[in-house]
Motif scaffolding. Sequence first.
Motif, PDB file in Angstrom:
ATOM      1  N   GLY A   1      32.576  33.318  43.714  1.00  0.00           N
ATOM      2  CA  GLY A   1      33.502  33.657  42.637  1.00  0.00           C
ATOM      3  C   GLY A   1      34.597  32.622  42.495  1.00  0.00           C
ATOM      4  N   CYS A   2      35.402  32.759  41.435  1.00  0.00           N
ATOM      5  CA  CYS A   2      36.435  31.764  41.165  1.00  0.00           C
ATOM      6  C   CYS A   2      37.504  31.764  42.253  1.00  0.00           C
ATOM      7  CB  CYS A   2      37.053  31.990  39.788  1.00  0.00           C
ATOM      8  SG  CYS A   2      37.621  33.660  39.535  1.00  0.00           S
ATOM      9  N   ASP A   3      37.621  32.875  42.997  1.00  0.00           N
ATOM     10  CA  ASP A   3      38.608  32.888  44.075  1.00  0.00           C
ATOM     11  C   ASP A   3      37.995  32.504  45.412  1.00  0.00           C
ATOM     12  OD1 ASP A   3      37.094  35.141  44.008  1.00  0.00           O
ATOM     13  OD2 ASP A   3      38.755  36.525  43.660  1.00  0.00           O
ATOM     14  N   GLY A   4      36.801  31.930  45.381  1.00  0.00           N
ATOM     15  CA  GLY A   4      36.187  31.422  46.597  1.00  0.00           C
ATOM     16  C   GLY A   4      35.446  32.453  47.431  1.00  0.00           C
ATOM     17  N   ARG A   5      35.399  33.668  46.987  1.00  0.00           N
ATOM     18  CA  ARG A   5      34.699  34.696  47.760  1.00  0.00           C
ATOM     19  C   ARG A   5      33.211  34.709  47.409  1.00  0.00           C
ATOM     20  NH1 ARG A   5      38.942  39.036  45.984  1.00  0.00           N
ATOM     21  NH2 ARG A   5      40.663  38.637  47.404  1.00  0.00           N
ATOM     22  N   SER A   6      32.418  35.090  48.385  1.00  0.00           N
ATOM     23  CA  SER A   6      30.985  35.213  48.095  1.00  0.00           C
ATOM     24  C   SER A   6      30.743  36.428  47.226  1.00  0.00           C
ATOM     25  CB  SER A   6      30.177  35.399  49.373  1.00  0.00           C
ATOM     26  OG  SER A   6      30.608  34.543  50.355  1.00  0.00           O
ATOM     27  N   GLN A   7      29.853  36.239  46.292  1.00  0.00           N
ATOM     28  CA  GLN A   7      29.493  37.345  45.408  1.00  0.00           C
ATOM     29  C   GLN A   7      27.993  37.530  45.442  1.00  0.00           C
ATOM     30  OE1 GLN A   7      30.873  36.097  41.570  1.00  0.00           O
ATOM     31  NE2 GLN A   7      32.776  37.269  41.767  1.00  0.00           N
TER      32      GLN A   7
ATOM     33  N   HIS B   1      23.054  47.176  37.230  1.00  0.00           N
ATOM     34  CA  HIS B   1      23.542  45.821  37.443  1.00  0.00           C
ATOM     35  C   HIS B   1      24.880  45.937  38.159  1.00  0.00           C
ATOM     36  CE1 HIS B   1      20.548  43.964  34.798  1.00  0.00           C
ATOM     37  NE2 HIS B   1      20.617  45.119  34.174  1.00  0.00           N
ATOM     38  N   SER B   2      24.960  45.385  39.338  1.00  0.00           N
ATOM     39  CA  SER B   2      26.208  45.478  40.080  1.00  0.00           C
ATOM     40  C   SER B   2      26.632  44.103  40.545  1.00  0.00           C
ATOM     41  CB  SER B   2      26.047  46.338  41.334  1.00  0.00           C
ATOM     42  OG  SER B   2      25.509  47.563  41.015  1.00  0.00           O
TER      43      SER B   2
ATOM     44  N   GLN C   1      46.085  45.483  43.956  1.00  0.00           N
ATOM     45  CA  GLN C   1      45.858  46.721  43.213  1.00  0.00           C
ATOM     46  C   GLN C   1      44.988  46.473  41.988  1.00  0.00           C
ATOM     47  OE1 GLN C   1      46.789  49.475  44.554  1.00  0.00           O
ATOM     48  NE2 GLN C   1      45.929  50.746  42.931  1.00  0.00           N
ATOM     49  N   GLU C   2      45.271  45.348  41.355  1.00  0.00           N
ATOM     50  CA  GLU C   2      44.523  44.971  40.151  1.00  0.00           C
ATOM     51  C   GLU C   2      43.026  44.829  40.464  1.00  0.00           C
ATOM     52  OE1 GLU C   2      44.737  41.155  37.272  1.00  0.00           O
ATOM     53  OE2 GLU C   2      46.654  41.826  38.121  1.00  0.00           O
ATOM     54  N   GLU C   3      42.745  44.209  41.610  1.00  0.00           N
ATOM     55  CA  GLU C   3      41.346  44.019  41.997  1.00  0.00           C
ATOM     56  C   GLU C   3      40.676  45.354  42.315  1.00  0.00           C
ATOM     57  OE1 GLU C   3      41.106  39.621  43.985  1.00  0.00           O
ATOM     58  OE2 GLU C   3      42.115  41.182  45.133  1.00  0.00           O
ATOM     59  N   LEU C   4      41.418  46.222  42.975  1.00  0.00           N
ATOM     60  CA  LEU C   4      40.852  47.524  43.334  1.00  0.00           C
ATOM     61  C   LEU C   4      40.529  48.351  42.095  1.00  0.00           C
ATOM     62  CD1 LEU C   4      43.105  48.444  46.381  1.00  0.00           C
ATOM     63  CD2 LEU C   4      40.667  47.947  46.420  1.00  0.00           C
ATOM     64  N   GLU C   5      41.297  48.133  41.049  1.00  0.00           N
ATOM     65  CA  GLU C   5      41.077  48.914  39.836  1.00  0.00           C
ATOM     66  C   GLU C   5      40.051  48.273  38.895  1.00  0.00           C
ATOM     67  OE1 GLU C   5      44.972  49.467  38.252  1.00  0.00           O
ATOM     68  OE2 GLU C   5      45.544  50.851  39.848  1.00  0.00           O
ATOM     69  N   ASP C   6      39.564  47.111  39.296  1.00  0.00           N
ATOM     70  CA  ASP C   6      38.599  46.395  38.481  1.00  0.00           C
ATOM     71  C   ASP C   6      37.213  47.028  38.648  1.00  0.00           C
ATOM     72  OD1 ASP C   6      36.908  44.652  37.271  1.00  0.00           O
ATOM     73  OD2 ASP C   6      37.597  42.872  38.335  1.00  0.00           O
ATOM     74  N   ASP C   7      36.753  47.692  37.603  1.00  0.00           N
ATOM     75  CA  ASP C   7      35.471  48.393  37.691  1.00  0.00           C
ATOM     76  C   ASP C   7      34.269  47.472  37.536  1.00  0.00           C
ATOM     77  OD1 ASP C   7      36.469  50.869  38.202  1.00  0.00           O
ATOM     78  OD2 ASP C   7      36.631  51.431  36.089  1.00  0.00           O
ATOM     79  N   SER C   8      34.509  46.226  37.168  1.00  0.00           N
ATOM     80  CA  SER C   8      33.382  45.346  36.911  1.00  0.00           C
ATOM     81  C   SER C   8      32.754  44.834  38.208  1.00  0.00           C
ATOM     82  CB  SER C   8      33.817  44.165  36.054  1.00  0.00           C
ATOM     83  OG  SER C   8      34.699  43.337  36.775  1.00  0.00           O
ATOM     84  N   ARG C   9      33.420  45.042  39.329  1.00  0.00           N
ATOM     85  CA  ARG C   9      32.828  44.609  40.598  1.00  0.00           C
ATOM     86  C   ARG C   9      33.256  45.549  41.714  1.00  0.00           C
ATOM     87  NH1 ARG C   9      36.720  39.276  41.534  1.00  0.00           N
ATOM     88  NH2 ARG C   9      38.556  40.299  40.716  1.00  0.00           N
TER      89      ARG C   9
END
Length: 147
Positions: A34-40, A67-68, A81-89
């Motif tokens: 991902g753009c933040d360097g984490r594995s996806q 599709h997840s 918090q923003e990431e936790l609320e992100d339903d797309s991942r």
Amino acid sequence: MLDGDLAVSSLTRLHDALTESSGTLIYHVEGDVGCDGRSQLSLAIGGSLSLCCQRCLEALDYPLDLHSLLEFVDDEHDLTQEELEDDSRDFLPNQKELDVVELIEDEILLALPTVPRHDSCRLPAGSDAASGKVSPFSVLAATRRQA
Ligand SMILES: [Zn+2]
């Protein structure tokens, strides 16, 4: 990238929800960064499951098209918090070994309806009286009919 198929019978945690465990599901797994360097990991699962309709208790064909996007983090406390609320991942803790089948099983379990029902079907005749169980939905429907 990983493509494969899975026998429904091998997904034992799903069996309670199924009227039969024949058939196969197909899956496609693709790793990325991902753009933040984490594995996806993007996960696609297709096929069809035979669920048990909770109204007429007959088999209910349930098409699966999931599709997840899963993202791996070192520490879940790092998430904003923003990431936790992100339903797309979804976020998962980093782990050395990844059991893809288990992940797929998890995703399917999350996606299954808790009360699968046909769009329109009837209760089997006399079943409620025979079992002594009354569903809150049928009580509600009966109340509405009287009103
Ligand atoms: Zn039904």
